[in-house]
Design a protein around this motif. Structure first.
Motif, mmCIF file in Angstrom:
data_model
loop_
_atom_site.group_PDB
_atom_site.id
_atom_site.type_symbol
_atom_site.label_atom_id
_atom_site.label_comp_id
_atom_site.label_asym_id
_atom_site.label_seq_id
_atom_site.Cartn_x
_atom_site.Cartn_y
_atom_site.Cartn_z
ATOM 1 N N ILE A 2 0.661 -1.226 0.110
ATOM 2 C CA ILE A 2 -0.193 -0.526 0.292
ATOM 3 C C ILE A 2 0.830 1.427 0.254
ATOM 4 O O ILE A 2 1.520 1.299 0.949
ATOM 5 C CB ILE A 2 -0.700 -0.054 1.295
ATOM 6 N N LYS A 3 0.724 2.188 -0.871
ATOM 7 C CA LYS A 3 1.749 3.023 -0.967
ATOM 8 C C LYS A 3 0.788 4.365 0.095
ATOM 9 O O LYS A 3 -0.618 4.481 -1.202
ATOM 10 C CB LYS A 3 2.519 4.031 -2.633
ATOM 11 N N GLY A 4 1.183 5.358 0.253
ATOM 12 C CA GLY A 4 0.430 6.330 0.646
ATOM 13 C C GLY A 4 0.909 7.694 1.423
ATOM 14 O O GLY A 4 2.498 7.363 0.480
ATOM 15 N N SER A 5 1.022 8.590 1.735
ATOM 16 C CA SER A 5 1.393 9.718 2.514
ATOM 17 C C SER A 5 0.722 10.380 3.803
ATOM 18 O O SER A 5 -0.127 9.709 3.996
ATOM 19 C CB SER A 5 0.844 11.192 1.977
ATOM 20 N N GLU A 6 1.834 10.368 4.852
ATOM 21 C CA GLU A 6 1.812 10.315 6.247
ATOM 22 C C GLU A 6 1.231 11.957 6.375
ATOM 23 O O GLU A 6 0.930 13.107 5.732
ATOM 24 C CB GLU A 6 2.953 10.477 7.157
ATOM 25 N N ARG A 7 0.353 11.751 7.205
ATOM 26 C CA ARG A 7 -0.572 12.833 7.803
ATOM 27 C C ARG A 7 -0.184 13.508 8.421
ATOM 28 O O ARG A 7 0.033 13.785 10.055
ATOM 29 C CB ARG A 7 -1.873 12.704 7.824
ATOM 30 N N GLU A 8 -0.574 15.086 8.195
ATOM 31 C CA GLU A 8 0.497 15.888 9.440
ATOM 32 C C GLU A 8 -0.917 16.441 10.249
ATOM 33 O O GLU A 8 -0.027 16.811 11.351
ATOM 34 C CB GLU A 8 0.943 17.107 8.330
ATOM 35 N N SER A 9 -1.171 16.384 9.106
ATOM 36 C CA SER A 9 -3.181 16.914 10.011
ATOM 37 C C SER A 9 -3.745 15.460 10.265
ATOM 38 O O SER A 9 -4.630 15.363 9.749
ATOM 39 C CB SER A 9 -3.128 17.781 10.005
ATOM 40 N N VAL A 10 -4.549 15.627 11.710
ATOM 41 C CA VAL A 10 -5.728 15.071 12.198
ATOM 42 C C VAL A 10 -6.835 15.190 12.273
ATOM 43 O O VAL A 10 -8.069 13.901 12.912
ATOM 44 C CB VAL A 10 -5.022 13.808 13.193
ATOM 45 N N GLY A 11 -6.821 15.885 12.084
ATOM 46 C CA GLY A 11 -8.482 16.979 12.432
ATOM 47 C C GLY A 11 -9.761 16.104 11.643
ATOM 48 O O GLY A 11 -9.828 16.074 10.697
ATOM 49 N N LYS A 12 -10.587 16.714 11.641
ATOM 50 C CA LYS A 12 -11.924 16.063 11.559
ATOM 51 C C LYS A 12 -11.853 17.120 9.945
ATOM 52 O O LYS A 12 -12.679 16.562 8.977
ATOM 53 C CB LYS A 12 -13.283 16.645 12.498
ATOM 54 N N LYS A 13 -11.162 18.246 9.409
ATOM 55 C CA LYS A 13 -11.743 19.199 8.714
ATOM 56 C C LYS A 13 -10.783 18.408 7.461
ATOM 57 O O LYS A 13 -11.163 17.449 6.694
ATOM 58 C CB LYS A 13 -11.196 20.450 8.802
ATOM 59 N N SER A 14 -9.406 17.444 8.344
ATOM 60 C CA SER A 14 -8.740 17.462 7.022
ATOM 61 C C SER A 14 -9.063 15.604 7.217
ATOM 62 O O SER A 14 -8.490 15.947 5.612
ATOM 63 C CB SER A 14 -7.149 17.593 7.611
ATOM 64 N N THR A 15 -9.672 14.908 7.581
ATOM 65 C CA THR A 15 -10.299 14.023 7.484
ATOM 66 C C THR A 15 -10.949 14.540 6.117
ATOM 67 O O THR A 15 -11.414 12.928 5.336
ATOM 68 C CB THR A 15 -10.680 13.183 8.374
ATOM 69 N N LYS A 16 -12.244 14.467 6.754
ATOM 70 C CA LYS A 16 -13.123 14.657 5.281
ATOM 71 C C LYS A 16 -12.643 14.895 4.013
ATOM 72 O O LYS A 16 -13.026 15.084 3.168
ATOM 73 C CB LYS A 16 -14.351 16.347 5.894
ATOM 74 N N ALA A 17 -11.767 16.122 4.451
ATOM 75 C CA ALA A 17 -11.108 16.694 2.765
ATOM 76 C C ALA A 17 -10.576 15.579 2.265
ATOM 77 O O ALA A 17 -10.494 14.915 0.952
ATOM 78 C CB ALA A 17 -9.911 18.066 2.773
ATOM 79 N N LEU A 18 -9.542 14.272 2.344
ATOM 80 C CA LEU A 18 -8.881 13.663 2.632
ATOM 81 C C LEU A 18 -10.024 12.440 1.836
ATOM 82 O O LEU A 18 -10.049 11.531 0.666
ATOM 83 C CB LEU A 18 -8.874 12.415 3.301
ATOM 84 N N ARG A 19 -11.143 12.268 2.229
ATOM 85 C CA ARG A 19 -11.910 11.193 1.382
ATOM 86 C C ARG A 19 -12.560 11.875 0.896
ATOM 87 O O ARG A 19 -13.348 11.025 -0.361
ATOM 88 C CB ARG A 19 -13.141 10.834 2.855
ATOM 89 N N ASN A 20 -13.230 12.855 0.470
ATOM 90 C CA ASN A 20 -13.319 13.261 -0.795
ATOM 91 C C ASN A 20 -12.762 14.060 -1.852
ATOM 92 O O ASN A 20 -13.164 13.635 -2.989
ATOM 93 C CB ASN A 20 -13.413 15.541 0.199
#
Length: 210
Positions: free
Chosen positions: A6-24
């Motif tokens: 699985i290739k991915g990127s480390e997350r710098e922010s784990v808040g709800k706003k950034s999480t929602k942006a990732l899913r979108n």
């Protein structure tokens, strides 16, 4: 055990706003536990297709931007209740000298004579939880049912192995063949006179009850 990358990127922010942006953006937020501290990362949802939508068990090689690599196993997954999109995945980091708990699929091989004679095959445990070192994790349990007759079963006791610990009681039934109303006894199913007597007495008892 086979591994999926699985290739991915480390997350710098784990808040709800950034999480929602990732899913979108079509990405899945993930966490790897078991190390010095939790490792948060994200990857494209399509990257998990061969890991999630399969009956097989796999280890995971997580490769992050910057060259960081982590070996892990999937521990938990959350789906959207309406769309079934993957919302979040938890992983557990693997270490060569540390045992891990994992669910291993069970595969049946052969044709049961009990089923051919009208019995019902009950597959009670399609996965078994085990604890083992990473290099001792089996891909699956392969169970031969070609000699399974009516009234017989295969339990955890017959699957014990020094390479791992099965986290179920030894008496746990994995697969069995139960008698059905249309079942018939044959010479190869009976063992001695007791089997023959049981086969002839059963219809008489049923007739008496009726």
């Amino acid at each position: 055990m086979k591994s999926i990358t699985i290739k991915g990127s480390e997350r710098e922010s784990v808040g709800k706003k950034s999480t929602k942006a990732l899913r979108n953006a079509g990405k899945v937020p993930c966490v790897v536990y078991g190390g010095d501290k939790p490792l948060h990362f994200s990857a494209d949802e399509l990257a998990f297709r061969n890991l999630v939508y399969t009956p097989n068990a796999h280890t995971v090689a997580i490769e992050l931007d910057g060259g960081q690599k982590v070996k892990a196993v999937m521990q938990d997954i959350q789906f959207h209740p309406v769309t079934d999109k993957i919302l979040h995945i938890d992983f557990y980091q693997l270490f060569d000298d540390k045992a891990v708990t994992m669910n291993i699929p069970v595969k049946l091989q052969g044709n049961s004579p009990g089923v051919r004679n009208g019995g019902r095959l009950l597959f009670r445990k399609r996965k078994l939880a085990i604890k083992a070192l990473p290099d001792k994790l089996p891909d699956f349990f392969d169970i031969d049912i070609s000699k399974l007759k009516i009234g017989q079963n295969i339990s955890v006791a017959s699957l014990l192995n020094d390479d791992f610990t099965i986290l179920h009681p030894d008496t746990t039934v994995v697969v069995q063949v139960k008698t059905a109303r249309a079942a018939v006894a044959t010479d190869d199913e009976e063992e001695g006179e007791e089997g023959a007597e049981a086969a002839t007495e059963a219809p008489a008892e049923e007739a008496a009850q009726e």
